[in-house]
Scaffold this motif. Structure first.
Motif, PDB file in Angstrom:
ATOM      1  N   HIS A  17       0.850  -1.191   0.000  1.00 50.68           N
ATOM      2  CA  HIS A  17       0.000   0.000   0.000  1.00 50.68           C
ATOM      3  C   HIS A  17       0.885   1.241   0.000  1.00 50.68           C
ATOM      4  O   HIS A  17       2.077   1.172   0.314  1.00 50.68           O
ATOM      5  N   ILE A  18       0.282   2.354  -0.372  1.00 50.90           N
ATOM      6  CA  ILE A  18       0.949   3.651  -0.272  1.00 50.90           C
ATOM      7  C   ILE A  18       0.007   4.610   0.444  1.00 50.90           C
ATOM      8  O   ILE A  18      -1.215   4.523   0.308  1.00 50.90           O
ATOM      9  N   ASP A  19       0.581   5.509   1.245  1.00 57.06           N
ATOM     10  CA  ASP A  19      -0.167   6.590   1.876  1.00 57.06           C
ATOM     11  C   ASP A  19       0.130   7.865   1.110  1.00 57.06           C
ATOM     12  O   ASP A  19       1.296   8.179   0.836  1.00 57.06           O
ATOM     13  N   VAL A  20      -0.925   8.603   0.755  1.00 57.01           N
ATOM     14  CA  VAL A  20      -0.762   9.772  -0.111  1.00 57.01           C
ATOM     15  C   VAL A  20      -1.254  11.040   0.582  1.00 57.01           C
ATOM     16  O   VAL A  20      -2.024  10.983   1.537  1.00 57.01           O
ATOM     17  N   THR A  21      -0.786  12.175   0.084  1.00 56.27           N
ATOM     18  CA  THR A  21      -1.094  13.445   0.732  1.00 56.27           C
ATOM     19  C   THR A  21      -2.451  14.003   0.341  1.00 56.27           C
ATOM     20  O   THR A  21      -3.012  14.818   1.063  1.00 56.27           O
ATOM     21  N   ASP A  22      -2.982  13.585  -0.808  1.00 55.54           N
ATOM     22  CA  ASP A  22      -4.276  14.079  -1.276  1.00 55.54           C
ATOM     23  C   ASP A  22      -5.332  12.979  -1.185  1.00 55.54           C
ATOM     24  O   ASP A  22      -5.021  11.792  -1.247  1.00 55.54           O
ATOM     25  N   THR A  23      -6.574  13.379  -1.051  1.00 53.85           N
ATOM     26  CA  THR A  23      -7.681  12.425  -1.052  1.00 53.85           C
ATOM     27  C   THR A  23      -7.933  11.965  -2.478  1.00 53.85           C
ATOM     28  O   THR A  23      -8.161  12.786  -3.374  1.00 53.85           O
ATOM     29  N   VAL A  24      -7.863  10.654  -2.699  1.00 48.54           N
ATOM     30  CA  VAL A  24      -8.041  10.125  -4.047  1.00 48.54           C
ATOM     31  C   VAL A  24      -9.248   9.185  -4.094  1.00 48.54           C
ATOM     32  O   VAL A  24      -9.667   8.635  -3.076  1.00 48.54           O
ATOM     33  N   ALA A  25      -9.778   9.010  -5.284  1.00 44.56           N
ATOM     34  CA  ALA A  25     -10.896   8.083  -5.501  1.00 44.56           C
ATOM     35  C   ALA A  25     -10.616   7.278  -6.757  1.00 44.56           C
ATOM     36  O   ALA A  25     -11.452   7.174  -7.652  1.00 44.56           O
ATOM     37  N   TRP A  26      -9.415   6.723  -6.821  1.00 44.52           N
ATOM     38  CA  TRP A  26      -9.014   5.975  -8.004  1.00 44.52           C
ATOM     39  C   TRP A  26      -9.804   4.680  -8.122  1.00 44.52           C
ATOM     40  O   TRP A  26      -9.952   3.936  -7.148  1.00 44.52           O
ATOM     41  N   PRO A  27     -10.312   4.366  -9.298  1.00 41.61           N
ATOM     42  CA  PRO A  27     -11.118   3.155  -9.481  1.00 41.61           C
ATOM     43  C   PRO A  27     -10.299   1.881  -9.252  1.00 41.61           C
ATOM     44  O   PRO A  27      -9.103   1.837  -9.569  1.00 41.61           O
ATOM     45  N   VAL A  28     -10.948   0.880  -8.721  1.00 42.40           N
ATOM     46  CA  VAL A  28     -10.306  -0.431  -8.569  1.00 42.40           C
ATOM     47  C   VAL A  28      -9.903  -0.931  -9.952  1.00 42.40           C
ATOM     48  O   VAL A  28     -10.666  -0.846 -10.914  1.00 42.40           O
ATOM     49  N   GLY A  29      -8.679  -1.417 -10.055  1.00 45.20           N
ATOM     50  CA  GLY A  29      -8.175  -1.914 -11.328  1.00 45.20           C
ATOM     51  C   GLY A  29      -7.380  -0.902 -12.115  1.00 45.20           C
ATOM     52  O   GLY A  29      -6.689  -1.265 -13.079  1.00 45.20           O
ATOM     53  N   SER A  30      -7.485   0.381 -11.746  1.00 42.96           N
ATOM     54  CA  SER A  30      -6.711   1.384 -12.465  1.00 42.96           C
ATOM     55  C   SER A  30      -5.228   1.251 -12.126  1.00 42.96           C
ATOM     56  O   SER A  30      -4.850   0.706 -11.091  1.00 42.96           O
ATOM     57  N   ARG A  31      -4.379   1.724 -13.014  1.00 40.53           N
ATOM     58  CA  ARG A  31      -2.943   1.602 -12.821  1.00 40.53           C
ATOM     59  C   ARG A  31      -2.378   2.844 -12.160  1.00 40.53           C
ATOM     60  O   ARG A  31      -2.772   3.970 -12.466  1.00 40.53           O
ATOM     61  N   VAL A  32      -1.437   2.620 -11.260  1.00 42.02           N
ATOM     62  CA  VAL A  32      -0.752   3.693 -10.552  1.00 42.02           C
ATOM     63  C   VAL A  32       0.740   3.540 -10.800  1.00 42.02           C
ATOM     64  O   VAL A  32       1.284   2.431 -10.707  1.00 42.02           O
ATOM     65  N   VAL A  33       1.393   4.644 -11.105  1.00 39.97           N
ATOM     66  CA  VAL A  33       2.842   4.652 -11.268  1.00 39.97           C
ATOM     67  C   VAL A  33       3.459   5.272 -10.028  1.00 39.97           C
ATOM     68  O   VAL A  33       3.117   6.396  -9.655  1.00 39.97           O
ATOM     69  N   ILE A  34       4.335   4.539  -9.371  1.00 41.18           N
ATOM     70  CA  ILE A  34       5.063   5.062  -8.213  1.00 41.18           C
ATOM     71  C   ILE A  34       6.452   5.426  -8.716  1.00 41.18           C
ATOM     72  O   ILE A  34       7.291   4.558  -8.971  1.00 41.18           O
TER      73      ILE A  34
END
Length: 202
Positions: free
Chosen positions: A122-139
């Motif tokens: 998991h990652i903790d982020v500074t902004d409130t996000v509502a990313w859809p399940v299954g979407s791709r995230v680049v770290i």
């Protein structure tokens, strides 16, 4: 149009002309936009070594009518290429131009609120996000070991909790190197269970 990975075909949209992209064309070497290139309301994929918007407009949705489909632009090349001086390689270059890109309203990028370590899911982020399940995230990598090495990782969103500040991830992938000859990722690993590297947070 010839679908050829070594293709040097160039598309030029002259000043005063508007082109509606309503199909996903084969790969080009250069797309030169001096007029206007508009993505139609459909899932589209534009592939090129360079996209140069020189005094023109590249439009993918508008502020009033966001683009609600999937628009993908894939850039090819070697970090050492010098075909487009000043701007660099694998680039969407803009000179006295307008880039108008508006997708579904959401937080498209944020920063890590805490350091993510190798083995984390998991990652903790500074902004409130509502990313859809299954979407791709680049770290993105937070270190640098030359242009041929990369610690940037990609993962799929499993769930979002903690009022949108914690994102659980799965199906991690990473390409440890960039091929110095053609700029393509190499030594790639897919379907990993967790992060492979440390990513520094606030």
């Amino acid at each position: 149009w010839k679908d050829d990975v070594t293709c040097r075909d160039t598309v030029i949209i002259p000043a005063g002309q508007t082109v509606l992209l309503d199909v996903s064309p084969p790969r080009f070497f250069l797309v030169l936009v001096q007029g206007t290139l508009v993505f139609d309301r459909a899932d589209l994929h534009l592939q090129a070594s360079y996209v140069m918007v020189n005094g023109g407009t590249l439009q993918i949705g508008t502020e009033q009518e966001p683009f609600m489909h999937e628009a993908k632009i894939t850039l090819y090349g070697n970090p050492q290429d010098v075909d487009l001086p000043t701007f660099g390689s694998k680039v969407i270059a803009c000179y006295k131009c307008r880039l108008d890109m508006h997708g579904a309203p959401q937080v498209s990028w944020t920063q890590l609120a805490a350091t993510a370590r190798a083995g984390d899911t998991h990652i903790d982020v500074t902004d409130t996000v509502a990313w859809p399940v299954g979407s791709r995230v680049v770290i993105a990598t937070t270190d640098y070991d030359g242009f041929t090495f990369a610690h940037t990782e990609v993962a799929r969103v499993v769930s979002v909790e903690a009022s949108g500040r914690r994102v659980h991830l799965g199906n991690f992938s990473i390409c440890a190197q960039t091929n110095a000859e053609d700029g393509r990722p190499s030594q790639c690993m897919f379907g990993l269970d967790s992060l492979q590297h440390m990513h520094l947070g606030e």
